[in-house]
Design a protein around this motif. Structure first.
Motif, PDB file in Angstrom:
ATOM      1  N   ARG A 159       0.531  -1.668  -0.238  1.00  0.00           N
ATOM      2  CA  ARG A 159       0.155   0.387  -0.203  1.00  0.00           C
ATOM      3  C   ARG A 159       0.675   1.334  -0.263  1.00  0.00           C
ATOM      4  NH1 ARG A 159      -5.700  -1.572   3.532  1.00  0.00           N
ATOM      5  NH2 ARG A 159      -5.592  -3.509   2.442  1.00  0.00           N
ATOM      6  N   LEU A 160       1.523   1.265   0.795  1.00  0.00           N
ATOM      7  CA  LEU A 160       2.854   2.536   1.233  1.00  0.00           C
ATOM      8  C   LEU A 160       3.778   2.848  -0.045  1.00  0.00           C
ATOM      9  CD1 LEU A 160       2.034   3.451   4.728  1.00  0.00           C
ATOM     10  CD2 LEU A 160       1.162   4.363   2.763  1.00  0.00           C
ATOM     11  N   ALA A 161       4.530   1.015  -0.606  1.00  0.00           N
ATOM     12  CA  ALA A 161       5.542   1.293  -1.308  1.00  0.00           C
ATOM     13  C   ALA A 161       6.219   1.883  -0.639  1.00  0.00           C
ATOM     14  CB  ALA A 161       4.986   2.111  -2.625  1.00  0.00           C
ATOM     15  N   TRP A 162       6.518   1.680   0.710  1.00  0.00           N
ATOM     16  CA  TRP A 162       8.372   2.116   1.800  1.00  0.00           C
ATOM     17  C   TRP A 162       9.358   1.269   1.124  1.00  0.00           C
ATOM     18  CZ3 TRP A 162       5.721   4.096   6.890  1.00  0.00           C
ATOM     19  CH2 TRP A 162       4.777   5.603   6.494  1.00  0.00           C
ATOM     20  N   PHE A 163       9.077   0.135   1.819  1.00  0.00           N
ATOM     21  CA  PHE A 163      10.311  -0.894   1.261  1.00  0.00           C
ATOM     22  C   PHE A 163       9.666  -2.047   0.273  1.00  0.00           C
ATOM     23  CE2 PHE A 163       9.869   0.571   5.553  1.00  0.00           C
ATOM     24  CZ  PHE A 163      10.997   1.345   5.975  1.00  0.00           C
ATOM     25  N   PRO A 164      10.985  -3.151   0.394  1.00  0.00           N
ATOM     26  CA  PRO A 164      10.804  -4.051  -0.896  1.00  0.00           C
ATOM     27  C   PRO A 164      10.172  -5.020  -0.634  1.00  0.00           C
ATOM     28  CG  PRO A 164      12.604  -4.129   0.008  1.00  0.00           C
ATOM     29  CD  PRO A 164      12.135  -2.968  -0.028  1.00  0.00           C
ATOM     30  N   SER A 165       9.525  -6.095  -1.042  1.00  0.00           N
ATOM     31  CA  SER A 165       8.044  -6.848   0.227  1.00  0.00           C
ATOM     32  C   SER A 165       9.389  -8.358   0.162  1.00  0.00           C
ATOM     33  CB  SER A 165       6.904  -7.306  -0.705  1.00  0.00           C
ATOM     34  OG  SER A 165       7.057  -7.626  -1.772  1.00  0.00           O
ATOM     35  N   LEU A 166       9.887  -8.532  -1.294  1.00  0.00           N
ATOM     36  CA  LEU A 166      11.583  -9.854  -1.123  1.00  0.00           C
ATOM     37  C   LEU A 166      12.165  -9.394  -0.082  1.00  0.00           C
ATOM     38  CD1 LEU A 166      10.673 -11.665  -4.411  1.00  0.00           C
ATOM     39  CD2 LEU A 166       9.454 -11.843  -1.829  1.00  0.00           C
ATOM     40  N   SER A 167      13.501  -9.491   0.793  1.00  0.00           N
ATOM     41  CA  SER A 167      14.411  -9.257   0.695  1.00  0.00           C
ATOM     42  C   SER A 167      15.690  -9.656   0.074  1.00  0.00           C
ATOM     43  CB  SER A 167      14.380  -9.196   2.769  1.00  0.00           C
ATOM     44  OG  SER A 167      13.472  -8.852   2.898  1.00  0.00           O
ATOM     45  N   MET A 168      15.846  -9.486  -1.530  1.00  0.00           N
ATOM     46  CA  MET A 168      16.919 -10.622  -1.457  1.00  0.00           C
ATOM     47  C   MET A 168      18.161  -9.786  -1.900  1.00  0.00           C
ATOM     48  SD  MET A 168      15.533 -12.866  -3.636  1.00  0.00           S
ATOM     49  CE  MET A 168      16.370 -13.831  -4.355  1.00  0.00           C
ATOM     50  N   VAL A 169      19.151 -10.338  -1.132  1.00  0.00           N
ATOM     51  CA  VAL A 169      20.426  -9.836  -1.014  1.00  0.00           C
ATOM     52  C   VAL A 169      21.395 -10.383  -2.162  1.00  0.00           C
ATOM     53  CG1 VAL A 169      20.091  -8.222   1.181  1.00  0.00           C
ATOM     54  CG2 VAL A 169      20.522 -10.795   1.371  1.00  0.00           C
ATOM     55  N   SER A 170      22.571 -10.118  -1.824  1.00  0.00           N
ATOM     56  CA  SER A 170      23.339 -10.663  -2.443  1.00  0.00           C
ATOM     57  C   SER A 170      25.026 -10.384  -1.965  1.00  0.00           C
ATOM     58  CB  SER A 170      23.697 -10.439  -3.819  1.00  0.00           C
ATOM     59  OG  SER A 170      24.386  -9.630  -4.368  1.00  0.00           O
ATOM     60  N   PHE A 262       9.611 -13.799   3.369  1.00  0.00           N
ATOM     61  CA  PHE A 262      10.851 -12.681   2.728  1.00  0.00           C
ATOM     62  C   PHE A 262      11.951 -13.397   1.706  1.00  0.00           C
ATOM     63  CE2 PHE A 262       9.387 -11.176   6.800  1.00  0.00           C
ATOM     64  CZ  PHE A 262       8.742  -9.354   6.147  1.00  0.00           C
ATOM     65  N   VAL A 263      11.547 -14.825   1.935  1.00  0.00           N
ATOM     66  CA  VAL A 263      12.504 -14.603   0.773  1.00  0.00           C
ATOM     67  C   VAL A 263      13.888 -14.321   0.735  1.00  0.00           C
ATOM     68  CG1 VAL A 263      12.812 -15.416  -1.575  1.00  0.00           C
ATOM     69  CG2 VAL A 263      10.753 -14.921  -0.842  1.00  0.00           C
ATOM     70  N   TYR A 264      14.635 -14.357   2.193  1.00  0.00           N
ATOM     71  CA  TYR A 264      15.573 -13.660   2.209  1.00  0.00           C
ATOM     72  C   TYR A 264      17.367 -15.447   2.454  1.00  0.00           C
ATOM     73  CZ  TYR A 264      19.157 -11.806   5.954  1.00  0.00           C
ATOM     74  OH  TYR A 264      19.750 -10.964   5.537  1.00  0.00           O
ATOM     75  N   PRO A 265      17.902 -14.429   1.954  1.00  0.00           N
ATOM     76  CA  PRO A 265      18.974 -15.801   1.565  1.00  0.00           C
ATOM     77  C   PRO A 265      19.399 -16.680   2.805  1.00  0.00           C
ATOM     78  CG  PRO A 265      19.990 -13.785   0.835  1.00  0.00           C
ATOM     79  CD  PRO A 265      18.101 -13.909   1.316  1.00  0.00           C
TER      80      PRO A 265
END
Length: 316
Positions: A159-170, A262-265
């Motif tokens: 709704r607010l688009a403040w943060f990404p819904s998926l926490s994809m980091v590398s 959050f599909v966090y690795p």
């Protein structure tokens, strides 16, 4: 010479870790199916399944497989994955770094906030602030962490688009970008562990504040903040340290659902994927890592509590 209660706790920690390794092995043995069936799928014939089980050592007795798994583990060898043949440490250690980063990110915010709010609730017991914090903590305790995560995704991401819904980091992700991508899982963990630490801090400080020596300090005219910091908090520190260590252990061990949401690795996501593939060595390595972390943090909390309270250093 090492104090006897300290030695007893360390021996108990080692014994508990061995029991955890035994339970992990037995639990993974009870999982339906095996990695051979998962790899070959519907194309597997009885001959190919038997050959693959022979190649991967899956047809050996359970006790022999347990000893073959435990002995290298004692020497730091986590073994190899049954699905891709890679050393488990190569996949596990980067994931462990991600999980520890997320846990540290949440702990840096949750611990000071919980202690400060707990002390304030104990000092202002019965006020509107105390009732409000109690109500919010009860709400956070009652709601599962995965549901909290989905609510944060709904409001702060969709709704607010403040943060990404998926926490994809590398590994190439910078610190500021990593903090930004990890904000939603961090907030989820903070809301879950904050309630437990706040309520325990409030209860411990409140119990000490009702003591007779605190009443004496009040009658002497000592200012309230000095009474709390100099007299109440040091005596209430041992249970607060224990609950902080317990929640730190949860931040590392209990991130499985949060990482999946959050599909966090992290290690939790790796463990879930390994369970799906029936890759038992990876599942066992992740489980032992979680169990060892939990035991280490709780043993450290016991030792710190004994350091804060000299009466705990002597056997009764």
């Amino acid at each position: 010479m090492m104090n006897l209660p300290i030695l007893q706790r360390m021996v108990l920690a080692v014994l508990t870790l061995w029991l955890v390794s035994l339970l992990i092995f037995v639990a993974t043995e009870l999982l339906p199916g095996d990695v051979a069936s998962a790899i070959l799928g519907q194309n597997g014939t009885p001959e190919t399944l038997a050959a693959l089980r022979e190649q991967r050592g899956l047809n050996q007795p359970a006790l022999k497989r347990y000893l073959q798994w435990l002995y290298p583990m004692l020497h730091g060898d986590l073994g190899r994955s049954l699905t891709n043949g890679r050393p488990i440490a190569e996949d596990l250690l980067p994931r462990l770094g991600n999980s520890l980063f997320l846990a540290a990110y949440a702990a840096v915010i949750a611990i000071p906030l919980a202690v400060l709010l707990g002390i304030a609730s104990a000092v202002w017991r019965g006020t509107l602030f105390d009732r409000l914090t109690n109500g919010l903590t009860l709400l956070c305790i009652s709601v599962p962490e995965f549901f909290v995560g989905y609510l944060l995704v709904m409001f702060l991401s969709v709704r607010l688009a403040w943060f990404p819904s998926l926490s994809m980091v590398s590994p190439e992700t910078g610190l500021s970008e990593r903090l930004y991508h990890c904000t939603l899982p961090m907030l989820t963990l903070v809301l879950v562990v904050l309630a437990h630490m706040l309520r325990m801090t409030r209860a411990s400080v409140g119990a000490v504040m009702s003591s007779s020596y605190i009443e004496t300090a009040v009658l002497k005219g000592i200012v309230n903040w000095r009474i709390v910091l100099s007299h109440a908090l040091p005596n209430a520190l041992a249970p607060v340290i224990n609950v902080i260590a317990f929640n730190l252990a949860y931040l590392v061990v209990g991130v499985i659902l949060v990482e999946v949401v959050f599909v966090y690795p992290g290690v939790g996501q790796l463990m879930v994927d390994a369970v799906t593939k029936r890759d038992l060595p990876v599942v066992q390595a992740c489980g032992l890592l979680f169990g060892g972390t939990y035991i280490l943090l709780n043993t450290t909390a016991d030792l710190l509590a004994m350091w804060c309270n000299p009466r705990l250093r002597h056997g009764r």
